[in-house]
Design a protein around this motif. Structure first.
Motif, PDB file in Angstrom:
ATOM      1  N   ASN A   1      -3.673   3.443   4.505  1.00 16.15           N
ATOM      2  CA  ASN A   1      -3.876   4.306   3.328  1.00 16.15           C
ATOM      3  C   ASN A   1      -4.162   5.635   4.164  1.00 16.15           C
ATOM      4  OD1 ASN A   1      -4.147   3.965   0.042  1.00 16.15           O
ATOM      5  ND2 ASN A   1      -5.136   2.060   1.078  1.00 16.15           N
TER       6      ASN A   1
ATOM      7  N   GLN B   1      -8.644   5.628  -8.025  1.00 15.62           N
ATOM      8  CA  GLN B   1      -8.313   6.884  -8.603  1.00 15.62           C
ATOM      9  C   GLN B   1      -9.603   6.524  -9.865  1.00 15.62           C
ATOM     10  OE1 GLN B   1      -5.928   4.630  -8.772  1.00 15.62           O
ATOM     11  NE2 GLN B   1      -5.082   4.455 -10.513  1.00 15.62           N
TER      12      GLN B   1
ATOM     13  N   THR C   1       0.935  -1.185   0.037  1.00 19.11           N
ATOM     14  CA  THR C   1      -0.031  -0.078   0.038  1.00 19.11           C
ATOM     15  C   THR C   1       0.826   1.336   0.114  1.00 19.11           C
ATOM     16  OG1 THR C   1      -1.765  -1.050   1.153  1.00 19.11           O
ATOM     17  CG2 THR C   1      -1.866   1.386   1.309  1.00 19.11           C
TER      18      THR C   1
ATOM     19  N   ALA D   1     -10.180   3.469 -12.270  1.00 21.49           N
ATOM     20  CA  ALA D   1      -9.826   2.172 -11.842  1.00 21.49           C
ATOM     21  C   ALA D   1     -10.758   1.384 -11.349  1.00 21.49           C
ATOM     22  CB  ALA D   1      -8.810   2.506 -10.534  1.00 21.49           C
TER      23      ALA D   1
ATOM     24  N   ILE E   1       2.532   1.750  -3.467  1.00 23.67           N
ATOM     25  CA  ILE E   1       1.603   2.427  -4.180  1.00 23.67           C
ATOM     26  C   ILE E   1       1.497   3.991  -4.022  1.00 23.67           C
ATOM     27  CG2 ILE E   1      -0.791   2.661  -4.932  1.00 23.67           C
ATOM     28  CD1 ILE E   1      -0.706  -0.623  -4.529  1.00 23.67           C
ATOM     29  N   ASN E   2       1.273   4.468  -2.916  1.00 24.35           N
ATOM     30  CA  ASN E   2       1.080   5.739  -2.490  1.00 24.35           C
ATOM     31  C   ASN E   2       2.550   6.640  -2.366  1.00 24.35           C
ATOM     32  OD1 ASN E   2      -1.806   5.331  -2.379  1.00 24.35           O
ATOM     33  ND2 ASN E   2      -1.657   4.782  -0.244  1.00 24.35           N
TER      34      ASN E   2
ATOM     35  N   GLU F   1      -3.818  -3.951  -3.961  1.00 27.50           N
ATOM     36  CA  GLU F   1      -3.581  -3.128  -4.995  1.00 27.50           C
ATOM     37  C   GLU F   1      -4.875  -2.564  -5.241  1.00 27.50           C
ATOM     38  OE1 GLU F   1      -1.183  -4.878  -8.055  1.00 27.50           O
ATOM     39  OE2 GLU F   1       0.629  -4.951  -6.717  1.00 27.50           O
TER      40      GLU F   1
ATOM     41  N   THR G   1      -6.336  -0.038  -2.986  1.00 32.04           N
ATOM     42  CA  THR G   1      -5.462   1.177  -3.029  1.00 32.04           C
ATOM     43  C   THR G   1      -5.810   2.103  -4.185  1.00 32.04           C
ATOM     44  OG1 THR G   1      -3.982   0.202  -1.450  1.00 32.04           O
ATOM     45  CG2 THR G   1      -3.540   2.019  -2.483  1.00 32.04           C
ATOM     46  N   ARG G   2      -5.760   1.437  -5.289  1.00 29.18           N
ATOM     47  CA  ARG G   2      -5.877   2.122  -6.464  1.00 29.18           C
ATOM     48  C   ARG G   2      -7.282   2.464  -6.865  1.00 29.18           C
ATOM     49  NH1 ARG G   2      -1.219  -1.292  -8.661  1.00 29.18           N
ATOM     50  NH2 ARG G   2       0.654   0.226  -8.448  1.00 29.18           N
TER      51      ARG G   2
END
Length: 177
Positions: free
Chosen positions: A160, A126, A69, A129, A72-73, A120, A123-124
């Motif tokens: 997150n 956006q 996580t 997505a 990714i961020n 993933e 978390t993704r």
């Protein structure tokens, strides 16, 4: 690969006139806050971590979730903390270095792969997505109990949460909490 200090690296999300540029010679970013927040918030967060720990999920799996996580961020303090926690729990350098490419390596169990896929996807989130697809959900629900799954989801959410706080206040890697 080592880049000469005269090379500037642009981030893919740079917009014209608003470039975020990395330069080895630039001053280190400074944290915006010095305090750790209110004791009530700290107690609430500690309670959430107790709930996660009580579910019986291997701490090394939770560390992999936290690390992925944070990768990714782009949260350097959480990446740093994840690696430290992983090493403390007996995780190998080989696996810690391979988390970002977990799909292409033989180092992770089916349970870990399912949890990393969920990590993933959750978390993704956006624009555009797909998020957590039925295929991802079924994969992780097939290897984790409902209690374990709840703990992994809470770990993803809390990570997150901290990634966003750290990004906002410019927290630096290397700090221990």
């Amino acid at each position: 690969m080592v880049l000469p200090s005269s090379i500037l690296l642009r981030h893919e999300d740079d917009e014209p006139g608003r470039a975020h540029v990395t330069d080895e010679g630039a001053a280190t970013m400074q944290a915006r806050l010095k305090s750790s927040g209110s004791p009530e918030v700290t107690q609430a967060i500690q309670q959430l971590y107790k709930v996660i720990a009580s579910a019986g999920v291997d701490s090394r799996l939770l560390t992999l979730v936290h690390l992925r996580t944070s990768q990714i961020n782009g949260c350097s303090p959480c990446v740093f903390a994840s690696v430290q926690a992983g090493k403390r729990d007996g995780e190998t350098d080989q696996r810690l270095h391979s988390v970002a490419a977990w799909r292409e390596t033989p180092f992770f169990t089916d349970e870990e792969r399912a949890a990393l896929a969920l990590t993933e996807a959750a978390t993704r989130i956006q624009d555009g997505a797909p998020g957590v697809t039925d295929e991802i959900w079924e994969g992780v629900a097939g290897v984790l109990s409902e209690g374990e799954l709840n703990a992994v989801i809470l770990e993803i959410a809390l990570t997150n949460f901290f990634n966003r706080i750290n990004h906002t206040i410019r927290e630096q890697a290397g700090k221990t909490w």
